[in-house]
Design a protein around this motif. Structure first.
Motif, mmCIF file in Angstrom:
data_model
loop_
_atom_site.group_PDB
_atom_site.id
_atom_site.type_symbol
_atom_site.label_atom_id
_atom_site.label_comp_id
_atom_site.label_asym_id
_atom_site.label_seq_id
_atom_site.Cartn_x
_atom_site.Cartn_y
_atom_site.Cartn_z
ATOM 1 N N TYR A 142 0.854 -1.185 0.000
ATOM 2 C CA TYR A 142 0.000 0.000 0.000
ATOM 3 C C TYR A 142 0.892 1.239 0.000
ATOM 4 O O TYR A 142 1.871 1.306 0.746
ATOM 5 C CB TYR A 142 -0.897 0.032 1.243
ATOM 6 C CG TYR A 142 -2.111 -0.873 1.181
ATOM 7 C CD1 TYR A 142 -2.104 -2.055 0.453
ATOM 8 C CD2 TYR A 142 -3.277 -0.549 1.873
ATOM 9 C CE1 TYR A 142 -3.209 -2.880 0.406
ATOM 10 C CE2 TYR A 142 -4.395 -1.371 1.838
ATOM 11 C CZ TYR A 142 -4.351 -2.543 1.103
ATOM 12 O OH TYR A 142 -5.450 -3.354 1.055
ATOM 13 N N GLY A 144 1.053 5.817 -0.574
ATOM 14 C CA GLY A 144 0.340 7.088 -0.573
ATOM 15 C C GLY A 144 1.331 8.234 -0.642
ATOM 16 O O GLY A 144 2.487 8.097 -0.229
ATOM 17 N N LEU A 194 -3.566 -5.684 5.535
ATOM 18 C CA LEU A 194 -3.776 -5.203 4.172
ATOM 19 C C LEU A 194 -4.470 -6.302 3.384
ATOM 20 O O LEU A 194 -3.976 -7.427 3.315
ATOM 21 C CB LEU A 194 -2.434 -4.837 3.529
ATOM 22 C CG LEU A 194 -1.515 -3.946 4.380
ATOM 23 C CD1 LEU A 194 -0.235 -3.624 3.614
ATOM 24 C CD2 LEU A 194 -2.225 -2.669 4.801
ATOM 25 N N ARG A 198 -2.416 -4.509 -4.030
ATOM 26 C CA ARG A 198 -1.871 -3.152 -4.109
ATOM 27 C C ARG A 198 -2.999 -2.143 -3.974
ATOM 28 O O ARG A 198 -4.039 -2.275 -4.614
ATOM 29 C CB ARG A 198 -1.141 -2.943 -5.436
ATOM 30 C CG ARG A 198 -0.584 -1.534 -5.625
ATOM 31 C CD ARG A 198 0.067 -1.371 -6.987
ATOM 32 N NE ARG A 198 1.371 -2.017 -7.058
ATOM 33 C CZ ARG A 198 2.116 -2.056 -8.164
ATOM 34 N NH1 ARG A 198 1.676 -1.508 -9.275
ATOM 35 N NH2 ARG A 198 3.291 -2.652 -8.152
ATOM 36 N N GLU A 199 -2.789 -1.150 -3.126
ATOM 37 C CA GLU A 199 -3.762 -0.076 -2.946
ATOM 38 C C GLU A 199 -3.015 1.239 -2.797
ATOM 39 O O GLU A 199 -1.904 1.289 -2.257
ATOM 40 C CB GLU A 199 -4.621 -0.311 -1.697
ATOM 41 C CG GLU A 199 -5.691 -1.372 -1.861
ATOM 42 C CD GLU A 199 -6.845 -0.911 -2.734
ATOM 43 O OE1 GLU A 199 -7.483 0.107 -2.416
ATOM 44 O OE2 GLU A 199 -7.097 -1.567 -3.759
ATOM 45 N N PHE A 200 -3.655 2.332 -3.260
ATOM 46 C CA PHE A 200 -3.069 3.660 -3.152
ATOM 47 C C PHE A 200 -3.945 4.522 -2.250
ATOM 48 O O PHE A 200 -5.172 4.517 -2.374
ATOM 49 C CB PHE A 200 -2.929 4.310 -4.527
ATOM 50 C CG PHE A 200 -2.132 3.480 -5.497
ATOM 51 C CD1 PHE A 200 -0.960 2.859 -5.086
ATOM 52 C CD2 PHE A 200 -2.546 3.305 -6.802
ATOM 53 C CE1 PHE A 200 -0.214 2.082 -5.966
ATOM 54 C CE2 PHE A 200 -1.812 2.537 -7.693
ATOM 55 C CZ PHE A 200 -0.642 1.920 -7.272
ATOM 56 N N GLY A 201 -3.306 5.258 -1.344
ATOM 57 C CA GLY A 201 -4.044 6.060 -0.382
ATOM 58 C C GLY A 201 -4.560 7.358 -0.974
ATOM 59 O O GLY A 201 -4.070 7.849 -1.990
ATOM 60 N N TYR A 209 -5.314 8.026 3.584
ATOM 61 C CA TYR A 209 -6.323 7.071 4.049
ATOM 62 C C TYR A 209 -6.375 5.850 3.145
ATOM 63 O O TYR A 209 -6.257 5.953 1.919
ATOM 64 C CB TYR A 209 -7.704 7.737 4.081
ATOM 65 C CG TYR A 209 -7.809 8.882 5.062
ATOM 66 C CD1 TYR A 209 -8.194 8.662 6.380
ATOM 67 C CD2 TYR A 209 -7.510 10.181 4.667
ATOM 68 C CE1 TYR A 209 -8.286 9.712 7.283
ATOM 69 C CE2 TYR A 209 -7.592 11.236 5.561
ATOM 70 C CZ TYR A 209 -7.979 10.997 6.868
ATOM 71 O OH TYR A 209 -8.061 12.041 7.756
ATOM 72 N N TRP A 210 -6.575 4.676 3.791
ATOM 73 C CA TRP A 210 -6.748 3.412 3.080
ATOM 74 C C TRP A 210 -7.859 2.608 3.759
ATOM 75 O O TRP A 210 -8.158 2.804 4.933
ATOM 76 C CB TRP A 210 -5.487 2.552 3.132
ATOM 77 C CG TRP A 210 -4.248 3.125 2.545
ATOM 78 C CD1 TRP A 210 -3.766 2.943 1.275
ATOM 79 C CD2 TRP A 210 -3.277 3.952 3.207
ATOM 80 N NE1 TRP A 210 -2.577 3.603 1.113
ATOM 81 C CE2 TRP A 210 -2.250 4.229 2.276
ATOM 82 C CE3 TRP A 210 -3.178 4.485 4.494
ATOM 83 C CZ2 TRP A 210 -1.147 5.012 2.598
ATOM 84 C CZ3 TRP A 210 -2.087 5.274 4.811
ATOM 85 C CH2 TRP A 210 -1.088 5.526 3.866
ATOM 86 N N VAL A 212 -8.676 -1.035 5.180
ATOM 87 C CA VAL A 212 -7.903 -2.171 5.677
ATOM 88 C C VAL A 212 -8.834 -3.094 6.464
ATOM 89 O O VAL A 212 -10.034 -2.837 6.589
ATOM 90 C CB VAL A 212 -6.741 -1.700 6.584
ATOM 91 C CG1 VAL A 212 -5.783 -0.803 5.805
ATOM 92 C CG2 VAL A 212 -7.269 -0.974 7.822
ATOM 93 N N LYS A 221 -14.545 -3.937 6.086
ATOM 94 C CA LYS A 221 -13.409 -3.040 5.930
ATOM 95 C C LYS A 221 -13.428 -1.970 7.013
ATOM 96 O O LYS A 221 -14.482 -1.564 7.491
ATOM 97 C CB LYS A 221 -13.447 -2.366 4.558
ATOM 98 C CG LYS A 221 -13.257 -3.300 3.384
ATOM 99 C CD LYS A 221 -13.314 -2.522 2.082
ATOM 100 C CE LYS A 221 -13.159 -3.427 0.875
ATOM 101 N NZ LYS A 221 -13.249 -2.663 -0.395
ATOM 102 N N ASN A 250 -15.972 2.420 -1.583
ATOM 103 C CA ASN A 250 -14.749 2.963 -2.161
ATOM 104 C C ASN A 250 -14.493 4.348 -1.594
ATOM 105 O O ASN A 250 -15.384 4.969 -1.003
ATOM 106 C CB ASN A 250 -14.856 3.038 -3.690
ATOM 107 C CG ASN A 250 -14.918 1.667 -4.327
ATOM 108 O OD1 ASN A 250 -13.967 0.908 -4.270
ATOM 109 N ND2 ASN A 250 -16.062 1.343 -4.923
#
Length: 358
Positions: A142, A144, A194, A198-201, A209-210, A212, A221, A250
């Motif tokens: 992850y 950001g 996680l 792959r995640e982008f903040g 922010y994400w 998780v 979540k 989302n």
């Protein structure tokens, strides 16, 4: 010929676009020095943010083609040359802040790029400080990107976590890259899980922010924030009405605020709620299927209009609409040269350099 006082010249220059300012650097050494001055760069950025001017949409098509659209006109697209030029290397936007974009390619290389000045640089690589016990164990990453007003610097956060069998926890680490020092350093490990590869903040109110999971077995979540100043993680409460519904959730940042998009079914109707976090969560928009376009495809809020009474949406990754907050009417936006499909972000055009401004 009489010349304008320096203060008046600066006031005029503050109202110009980055494209014009770069061209006017050739007028004289004085103008060039004024436009390159760190204080002027900060003033110009502040003026653009406060007046909601000099903003553009950036579109990514087929993973490596980039286009921009001036937000004031929303008339036509302009092709951009990303840091790798004509190389057909897939790249994703992992964050946008003050005119700087953070990009990542399939090899994990991270770039900082200012599309307005056409400057870019690749970040130094950093090793993951633990070895995976098996290549078959999945790894989540992850990231950001944002600005820390306390240190007056830009930071990129990377969290890595390896999962064992049955989602058992094995190891995690968090690192922060500082543009000011051009180096990475490890920070305190995080205490959550996680859930994706792959995640982008998303950046809002000086924090990233994400979504998780609090435990590997958790089906719901949770929202976690990372304060760019204190470099501390904290959980953020979700709207109460979201806790007891089965929904797809989302995130997005819009107008400097964290935005939550929830999609769920209610009385056989598909519903999309748009929440915005100010002092608390506020439901900004609620769409039912009968009011939507194309039966609820991917709906992404992007930005408020200058007057604040409309919201620009990306619909199904291939078109834009305005949503009127008062009348609740939807208006299509026609943009020439729009690619058939795209990812989209909003950025402010700026002179912010990729070196430290002293």
């Amino acid at each position: 010929m009489a010349t304008l006082p320096h203060e008046m010249t600066i006031e005029i220059l503050l109202r110009l676009s980055v494209k014009d300012l770069l061209r006017f650097k050739c007028v004289s050494k004085t103008w060039c020095s004024s436009i390159d001055d760190p204080d002027f760069i900060k003033l110009h950025l502040s003026h653009s943010v406060k007046t909601n001017t000099n903003h553009s949409l950036i579109l990514r098509h087929c993973e490596y083609h980039f286009f921009s659209v001036n937000y004031d006109s929303l008339k036509t697209t302009q092709r951009l040359n990303h840091p790798l030029g004509e190389q057909k290397t897939p790249m994703k936007i992992l964050g946008s802040c003050n005119g700087l974009l953070a990009l990542i390619d399939d090899n994990g290389r991270i770039f900082l790029w200012n599309p307005s000045t056409r400057k870019s640089q690749v970040l130094p690589s950093t090793e993951i400080e633990f070895s995976s016990p098996s290549i078959f164990f999945p790894r989540s990453t992850y990231c950001g990107f944002g600005y820390d007003p306390i240190s007056d610097g830009y930071k990129l956060v990377r969290m890595v976590q390896v999962h064992g069998k049955n989602n058992s926890y094995l190891h995690s680490e968090a690192k922060v890259y500082s543009l000011r020092s051009n180096s990475w350093r490890r920070i305190k490990d995080f205490c959550f899980y996680l859930s994706f590869y792959r995640e982008f903040g998303f950046l809002a109110d000086n924090a990233l922010y994400w979504m998780v999971l609090k435990t590997p077995q958790s089906g719901n979540k949770s929202l976690v924030g990372f304060d760019l100043g204190t470099e501390e993680f904290r959980f953020v409460e979700l709207p109460d009405s979201c806790l007891n519904k089965r929904f797809c959730m989302n995130m997005k940042a819009m107008g400097g605020y964290l935005c939550l998009i929830t999609t769920y079914t209610e009385f056989n109707d598909d519903v999309v709620d748009i929440w915005i976090m100010k002092e608390s969560w506020i439901k900004l928009i609620s769409w039912k299927k009968s009011e939507s376009i194309l039966g609820f495809p991917i709906v992404i809020p992007l930005a408020f209009s200058k007057s604040g009474d409309k919201v620009l949406f990306s619909i199904a990754l291939h078109k834009f609409v305005w949503y009127d907050l008062g009348s609740k009417r939807v208006e299509n936006v026609g943009i020439r040269g729009l690619p058939s499909s795209f990812d989209v972000d909003l950025y402010v055009e700026s002179l912010v350099p990729l070196t430290v401004m002293l």
